[in-house]
Design an enzyme around this catalytic site. Sequence first.
Site, short mmCIF file in Angstrom:
data_model
loop_
_atom_site.label_atom_id
_atom_site.label_comp_id
_atom_site.label_asym_id
_atom_site.label_seq_id
_atom_site.Cartn_x
_atom_site.Cartn_y
_atom_site.Cartn_z
CB SER A 127 -0.89 -0.02 1.25
OG SER A 127 -1.48 1.24 1.45
CE1 TYR A 152 -3.34 -0.33 5.24
CE2 TYR A 152 -3.75 -2.67 5.55
CZ TYR A 152 -3.56 -1.58 4.71
OH TYR A 152 -3.60 -1.75 3.35
CE LYS A 156 -1.33 -4.55 3.36
NZ LYS A 156 -1.53 -5.87 2.75
C1 WQD Z 1 -9.82 8.92 1.37
C2 WQD Z 1 -10.08 10.42 1.60
C3 WQD Z 1 -10.30 10.98 3.91
C4 WQD Z 1 -14.01 8.73 4.55
C5 WQD Z 1 -6.86 3.93 3.36
C6 WQD Z 1 -5.61 3.13 3.64
C7 WQD Z 1 -5.08 2.55 2.36
C8 WQD Z 1 -6.17 1.77 1.72
C9 WQD Z 1 -7.35 2.70 1.40
C10 WQD Z 1 -6.33 -0.54 2.35
C11 WQD Z 1 -9.29 10.97 2.75
C12 WQD Z 1 -11.61 11.24 3.17
C13 WQD Z 1 -12.86 9.29 4.01
C14 WQD Z 1 -15.09 9.57 4.92
C15 WQD Z 1 -13.83 11.47 4.18
N1 WQD Z 1 -6.60 0.73 2.57
N2 WQD Z 1 -12.79 10.63 3.83
N3 WQD Z 1 -14.96 10.92 4.72
O1 WQD Z 1 -7.41 6.77 4.25
O2 WQD Z 1 -6.66 7.42 1.88
O3 WQD Z 1 -6.52 5.05 2.59
O4 WQD Z 1 -7.82 3.19 2.66
O5 WQD Z 1 -5.69 -1.04 1.47
O6 WQD Z 1 -3.99 1.73 2.65
O7 WQD Z 1 -4.62 3.98 4.17
O8 WQD Z 1 -8.74 6.06 2.22
O9 WQD Z 1 -11.11 6.22 1.59
O10 WQD Z 1 -10.49 6.26 4.05
O11 WQD Z 1 -10.00 8.24 2.63
O12 WQD Z 1 -13.74 12.71 4.02
O13 WQD Z 1 -16.15 9.11 5.42
O14 WQD Z 1 -11.45 10.59 1.92
O15 WQD Z 1 -10.04 12.03 4.83
O16 WQD Z 1 -8.94 12.32 2.42
P1 WQD Z 1 -7.29 6.45 2.80
P2 WQD Z 1 -10.16 6.64 2.66
#
Ligand code: WQD
Length: 339
Positions: A127, A152, A156
């Site tokens: 990741s 997590y 990785k």
């Molecule tokens: C994306 C953006 C949030 C939810 C993680 C892991 C990565 C992979 C994908 C597993 C960010 C914003 C999110 C919400 C929001 N996981 N957000 N409201 O955190 O970039 O990555 O998930 O493989 O390894 O690190 O993904 O989709 O949670 O967030 O505003 O309800 O959306 O702040 O900017 P992230 P995400």
Amino acid sequence: MAEKILVTGGAGYIGSHTSVVLQEAGYEVLIIDNLSNARAEVIDRIAEITGKKPDFTQLDLCNSEDLHAFFDRHPDIAGAIHFAAHKSVNESSRFPLKYYHNNLAGTINLLQAMERANCHNLVFSSSCTVYGQPDQLPVSEEAPLKKAFSPYGNTKRMCEEIIRDQAEANSLQAIALRYFNPIGAHESARIGELPLGVPNNLVPYLTQTAAGKRESLKVFGQDYSTHDGTGIRDYIHVTDLAEAHLKAIKRLLKKENKASAEVFNLGTGTGYSVMDIIRTFEKVTGVRVKHEITDRRAGDIEKVWADPGKANQELGWKARFGLDDMLRSAWKWEQSLKE
Ligand code: WQD
């Protein structure tokens, strides 16, 4: 005789899409999954799409006895693609030992079982979280790894190091694929991201809000130094990601890899903000998404997007789908869940 590929975690989101692509490319797919975060019906869905049911064994990688017995039953596995892991960023901060045990012990058991079975080709699901908040963007594979913001993410980075050490000491040939943000679903809408419980990730939470399952989408922060203040990520269609795994396992099987342990970023090279995602979804589907700006989420980085140049050149792989397609497929999948 079709070459056999083991897919650990193959009933999961990316694992199931990769199993479809492998079968369509003529490989025989063997799936093991402990079903801790997936449903057995996904195996039948894969069969619906490809016309061939993958061999499925419910098995936990932390049980090395079962794993060795599995390899004894399948002595001719040409390579393995390793997805099986716990993957919730915030759950890992609450239960670090559950993540360190499952993700590290599972990987070590798999490596030991592969060595014992003379199976030397491994593609590992990593990741972009290993980069933390990169100092410069776009981020390439040469960027320094940082202590991830979550256990997590740390698992990785640690698994990549364990795999690299094993590859340098023994006959293992390995490729780690660092995903950016996988979203979307197979065009058939028969497989997709099955969020069990409240989704942590943006797109499933967004589509559930649009479908009326959630009251309102919280936008985590609007005070980042980005064009609209909301967080930026490099979103990539899950089918593009699956196709990159096919390229990677083929590279190993044909012994085209240039080092015993290689790393590739899998992203589109384009970053989109949370508001970009909301606006594009509304444009593409015609469905409004009720949302509210709230505080930043602890542990979030501000912005990241990939330099996918190495995967483009070396793997001969390039993301094909644009954001409209990604979000359209995510919405079609969400609507299929209502049926
Ligand atoms: C994306 C953006 C949030 C939810 C993680 C892991 C990565 C992979 C994908 C597993 C960010 C914003 C999110 C919400 C929001 N996981 N957000 N409201 O955190 O970039 O990555 O998930 O493989 O390894 O690190 O993904 O989709 O949670 O967030 O505003 O309800 O959306 O702040 O900017 P992230 P995400």
